[in-house]
Design an enzyme around this catalytic site. Structure first.
Site, PDB file in Angstrom:
ATOM      1  N   HIS A  19      11.543 -26.444   5.090  1.00 24.29           N
ATOM      2  CA  HIS A  19      12.391 -27.322   5.898  1.00 24.29           C
ATOM      3  C   HIS A  19      11.631 -27.969   7.062  1.00 24.29           C
ATOM      4  CE1 HIS A  19      12.464 -24.503   9.264  1.00 24.29           C
ATOM      5  NE2 HIS A  19      12.579 -23.543   8.353  1.00 24.29           N
ATOM      6  N   GLU A  92      15.632 -17.341   4.651  1.00 20.98           N
ATOM      7  CA  GLU A  92      14.444 -16.750   5.251  1.00 20.98           C
ATOM      8  C   GLU A  92      14.605 -15.236   5.376  1.00 20.98           C
ATOM      9  OE1 GLU A  92      11.490 -16.352   5.607  1.00 20.98           O
ATOM     10  OE2 GLU A  92      10.873 -17.956   6.960  1.00 20.98           O
TER      11      GLU A  92
END
Length: 226
Positions: A19, A92
């Site tokens: 990202h 994550e």
């Protein structure tokens, strides 16, 4: 005659895309699974990188449901006319007590565990929560399921996070856990690509890393687990 593994022109491809930048990336805080937005730079990074990745003509986009990954994926979705599929397994690393702390604070308060973490020990649990092995297992399961939806010669784009992508690449390629640290991290909005490799009798032999930490410009590698 033994047939050596080779890259097949009809092989499937997977692009792992980190990202864009967030304010916590910029300031060096462990994000983990905290749901942090892209900052202005991150949104610009996503828009520019999406133009390049759209030219790869992906057939499927899967993404972490955390906003920084989902919004990055949306930039590619808008250019490719593909809907994004979200999977919580692409999040994550859960950093437990470390989430929200600066890396300097983690080093001060959790010196022993953090030293082992930075040294690449795959069994250390970040902030008492997930280890890299844990992340690798869930990422591998999610990616393996997703790539089954991709036809020969097509491309899957996985939009995720720095630490999670590194664990996924290591697990997908079958690296010994103690060697996972040999893979460098990805800069924000950079990507890595793997190609399917076939072996004897056209059976899947494994995955070959063909690009790593590729992106627009020479951006620094921001702290991982973000």
């Amino acid at each position: 005659m033994t047939r050596h593994p080779h890259a097949d022109p009809a092989a499937r491809r997977i692009i792992f895309w980190r990202h864009g930048r967030t304010e916590w990336n910029r300031s060096g805080r462990f994000q983990g699974q905290e749901d942090i937005d892209l900052d202005e730079t991150g949104r610009e990074q996503a828009a520019r990188a999406a133009e390049v990745l759209a030219a790869r003509q992906p057939s499927l986009i899967v993404a972490s449901d955390l906003r920084r990954a989902a919004d990055t994926a949306a930039a590619l979705s808008g250019l490719s006319a593909l809907e994004v599929t979200y999977d919580v397994r692409l999040r994550e690393t859960n950093g437990g007590q470390w989430q929200g702390l600066s890396f300097a604070e983690i080093d001060e308060k959790f010196a022993e565990d953090n030293a082992a973490w930075r040294a690449g020990d795959p069994e250390v649990r970040a902030g008492g929560a997930e280890s890299r092995l844990d992340v690798g297992r869930r990422m591998l399961a999610a990616v393996t399921e997703a790539v089954e939806r991709v036809a020969p010669s097509e491309t899957l784009v996985v939009v995720s996070h720095g630490g999670a992508i590194r664990a996924a690449l290591a697990a997908l390629m079958g690296l010994p856990p103690k060697r996972w640290g040999a893979l460098a991290g990805l800069s924000n909005c950079h990507w890595s690509e793997v190609h399917e490799v076939v072996g004897r009798d056209d059976a899947l032999f494994g995955w070959q890393l063909t690009e790593h930490n590729v992106g627009l410009g020479s951006l620094p590698v921001e702290p991982l687990e973000g």
